[in-house]
Design an enzyme around this catalytic site. Structure first.
Site, PDB file in Angstrom:
ATOM      1  N   HIS A 144      38.129 -28.555  20.725  1.00  0.00           N
ATOM      2  CA  HIS A 144      36.341 -28.949  20.657  1.00  0.00           C
ATOM      3  C   HIS A 144      35.265 -28.158  21.132  1.00  0.00           C
ATOM      4  CE1 HIS A 144      33.647 -32.383  19.078  1.00  0.00           C
ATOM      5  NE2 HIS A 144      33.147 -31.944  19.977  1.00  0.00           N
TER       6      HIS A 144
ATOM      7  N   GLU B  45      36.659 -19.823  22.617  1.00  0.00           N
ATOM      8  CA  GLU B  45      37.721 -20.457  21.826  1.00  0.00           C
ATOM      9  C   GLU B  45      38.757 -19.022  20.886  1.00  0.00           C
ATOM     10  OE1 GLU B  45      35.219 -24.083  19.270  1.00  0.00           O
ATOM     11  OE2 GLU B  45      35.269 -22.035  18.257  1.00  0.00           O
TER      12      GLU B  45
END
Length: 191
Positions: A105, A175
């Protein structure tokens, strides 16, 4: 022994491609399947070009979950990685893969999580709230959006002049660097 993973993605698939490339020559991890809930998802093109098996399941199949679960079982999937997957995972799949399904997330949960909080919506909300830092959260998946046990968080600053695009760029870098390494560590620890 090699572990077979499935990547669930709903959109462009940059995280999925990054994970596939990271594990291309791995003896530990085999990306066995890319699964999407959208026929137009560009992740399908990425999977095709990287020679990874892929499938698209319609809304009814996702809501029911049994056809998805059957596909996962037939492909020998040991672990599921959500990478920009926007549909709720059916309970039958959650129960078949306890602590074997993770999500990433683009915020520091529990802040800016939950249904409808994804992509640019998250970055816009972080900036609008005047946050001084943001980051990523990798967590186990459960019955509630973004509420599973947190595995790790990595922070980055939110600069006063940041636009949502600026912040998104910084978050994507986190990420791409972090997610494959966390997947690898989790699967190594399983033996």
């Amino acid at each position: 022994m090699s572990k077979n993973i499935a990547i669930f993605a709903s959109g462009n698939g940059t995280n999925a491609e990054n994970i596939i490339r990271y594990f291309q020559n791995s003896e530990l991890v085999n990306v066995e399947l890319v699964l999407t809930n959208r026929e137009s998802a560009f992740v399908l093109e990425r999977a095709r070009s990287l020679n990874v098996p892929f499938a698209c399941m319609g809304k009814a199949e996702w809501m029911d979950g049994t056809a998805v679960l059957s596909l996962l079982e037939n492909r020998g999937i040991d672990f599921i990685v959500l990478a920009g997957f926007l549909a709720r995972v059916p309970d039958c799949i959650l129960h078949a893969y306890p602590n074997k399904m993770i999500n990433i997330h683009p915020s520091l949960l529990p802040k800016f999580g939950g249904k409808g909080m994804y992509g640019d919506r998250v970055h816009e909300a972080v900036i609008a709230a005047g946050e001084k830092e943001s980051g990523i959260t990798i967590h186990y998946t459960n019955e509630h959006y973004d509420e599973g046990a947190i595995i790790c968080q990595v922070k980055c600053p939110v600069l006063p002049e940041d636009t949502p695009d600026d912040l998104a760029h910084r978050i994507h870098a986190l990420e791409y660097d972090t997610y494959p390494k966390v997947i690898e560590k989790l699967l190594e620890s399983e033996g």
